[in-house]
Structure formats: C-alpha cells, structure tokens
Enzyme design. Structure first.
Site, PDB file in Angstrom:
ATOM      1  N   LYS A  68       0.829  -1.257  -0.074  1.00 30.92           N
ATOM      2  CA  LYS A  68       0.261  -0.142   0.100  1.00 30.92           C
ATOM      3  C   LYS A  68       1.150   1.219   0.032  1.00 30.92           C
ATOM      4  CE  LYS A  68      -4.473   1.040   2.349  1.00 30.92           C
ATOM      5  NZ  LYS A  68      -5.245   1.120   3.437  1.00 30.92           N
TER       6      LYS A  68
HETATM    7  O1  G3P Z   1      -9.427   2.115   4.075  1.00 31.95           O
HETATM    8  C1  G3P Z   1      -9.149   3.661   4.704  1.00 31.95           C
HETATM    9  C2  G3P Z   1      -9.790   3.582   5.831  1.00 31.95           C
HETATM   10  O2  G3P Z   1      -9.101   2.948   6.930  1.00 31.95           O
HETATM   11  C3  G3P Z   1     -10.124   4.941   6.346  1.00 31.95           C
HETATM   12  O3  G3P Z   1     -11.259   4.902   6.914  1.00 31.95           O
HETATM   13  O4  G3P Z   1     -13.178   5.614   8.662  1.00 31.95           O
HETATM   14  O5  G3P Z   1     -10.794   6.224   8.989  1.00 31.95           O
HETATM   15  O6  G3P Z   1     -11.818   7.169   7.104  1.00 31.95           O
HETATM   16  P1  G3P Z   1     -11.790   6.054   7.858  1.00 31.95           P
END
Ligand code: G3P
Length: 218
Positions: A87
């Site tokens: 990643k």
């Molecule tokens: O895959 C990306 C993710 O981990 C971000 O999610 O909810 O932190 O915006 P969030």
C-alpha cells in the site's frame, strides 16, 4: 464485488472470514496503532497472522515517503507472503514506486486518493488497486460516492485494469451504493458487513415460521 475488511483486529478478521464472504484485508498505520501494534517486528508478525487467517489480498502500508525507502519497504513486505499488496500513498514518490512495483509483478494499492486525477495517475502507474476514501470526502462536504462513479467511468473508458477499491466506507448504504456504481471492491469495518444481514421482516418471518412449525409438536 469483493469484500475486504478494513481493520487490523484479528477477531474481526476471523469473524468476517468465518462468515464465508471475505475476499481480503486492508490495514493502515492508524488501524495497527488502534490494536496496539507498534514496532517493525510486531507489525510484521501481525501481517503474518492476518495472512494465516485470510487467503486473499492483504494490504500492508509502507511508512517511507521517499522512493528508495518505499521500494525497500515494499519489496520486503511483498516477500512476506504472496498475498501481500504493498500500500503506497498517492504522492509523487508513491507514483514512481507504484510504477517500479508494477514492472516487477508486485501488487500495489494506491491509498489516500481523493480526486479523479489522482486515480488516473494511479492507473497509469499500473496500480493493482486504487483506494478513494468515500467517508473522509463526505466528512468535508464533498460527495465521496460521486468520486467512485467518476473513477469507474474513467477506468471503463480506457480499459484500465486497476481495480476501484472503495475505502473509508462507513455504513451499509455506502456499500450498497458502491455496488450499484460498480466498484470492484469495498473495504469496511466488520459492522458494515454484518449490517447487511439485518432486516426486521426476516426476523419476524423466521419467528413465525418457527412458531407455526412448533404447533405440530403440541
Ligand atoms: O481504508 C481507509 C480507511 O481505513 C479510512 O477509513 O473511516 O478512517 O476514514 P476512515
């Protein structure tokens, strides 16, 4: 559409795997920190545990932000297990690193994508996956799902092989709408996957079937 779980929590990963619908896992440094996993050796050991649970693509994020560092880390991560996807953040050096990895057959997930232009660059560099962050765009008053639509259309126009991995998917409607749009993958917490299960008419209907069946036993 593939379902990835977006967590480093082994119990959640196991539960999603046991449900029989899990295609892969995405992690990031924040998700690792949330589980209290710190330090190179612990992080690497944790990736190995995830690979032991799930037979599918597992995204492992590089920490370096320079080309040489990303290449060094990414090549090391890719050696851990054939299912590891490196990643890489959507920055200038990241685009170069994605090109480097794609020329060597190493799978990549281009993360922190917030615009169609960034997604186009990721595809041209040969990324395996592109991760537009739906929820984080919604957070700042921009339609995250509209970005998924745009990227799906652009990739379709030119036949790019990069898969659209809708990330930062926060609730069931995000997931359903990503499926309607035609995203290749969604990654989300366990609660979103299990949230698909529930409907009150299912619960009521089952209760009625079981109580009617039980009438024969009296
Ligand atoms: O895959 C990306 C993710 O981990 C971000 O999610 O909810 O932190 O915006 P969030």
């Amino acid at each position: 559409m593939k379902f990835f779980i977006d967590t480093a929590n082994l119990q959640d990963i196991q539960e999603a795997h046991d449900l029989g619908v899990l295609d892969g896992v995405t992690t990031n440094p924040s998700l690792m920190a949330k589980e209290g996993i710190f330090g190179h050796d612990n992080v690497i050991a944790h990736y190995k545990k995830i690979c032991d649970i799930v037979d599918g693509d597992i995204s492992a994020e590089v920490i370096a932000v320079d080309f040489d560092g990303m290449v060094r880390e990414g090549e090391f991560l890719a050696e851990l297990h054939p299912n590891i996807v490196v990643k890489v953040p959507m920055i200038r050096e990241g685009v170069k690193a994605i090109r480097h990895f794609s020329e060597r057959g190493i799978k990549t997930n281009c993360t922190l994508v917030f615009s169609a232009g960034q997604a186009l660059l990721a595809a041209k560099a040969g990324a395996t996956y592109v991760s537009p962050f739906v929820g984080r765009l919604d957070d700042v008053g921009t339609d995250g799902l509209q970005l998924i639509e745009q990227i799906v259309q652009i990739y379709g126009n030119y036949g790019y092989q990069t898969q659209v991995l809708a990330a930062s998917v926060r609730h069931v409607m995000h997931l359903i709408q990503c499926a309607e749009i035609g995203a290749d993958v969604v990654t989300c917490p366990l609660s979103v996957i299990t949230g698909l299960l529930h409907h009150p008419l299912t619960d009521n209907g089952l209760q009625k079937f079981l109580s009617d069946h039980a009438k024969g036993n009296v």
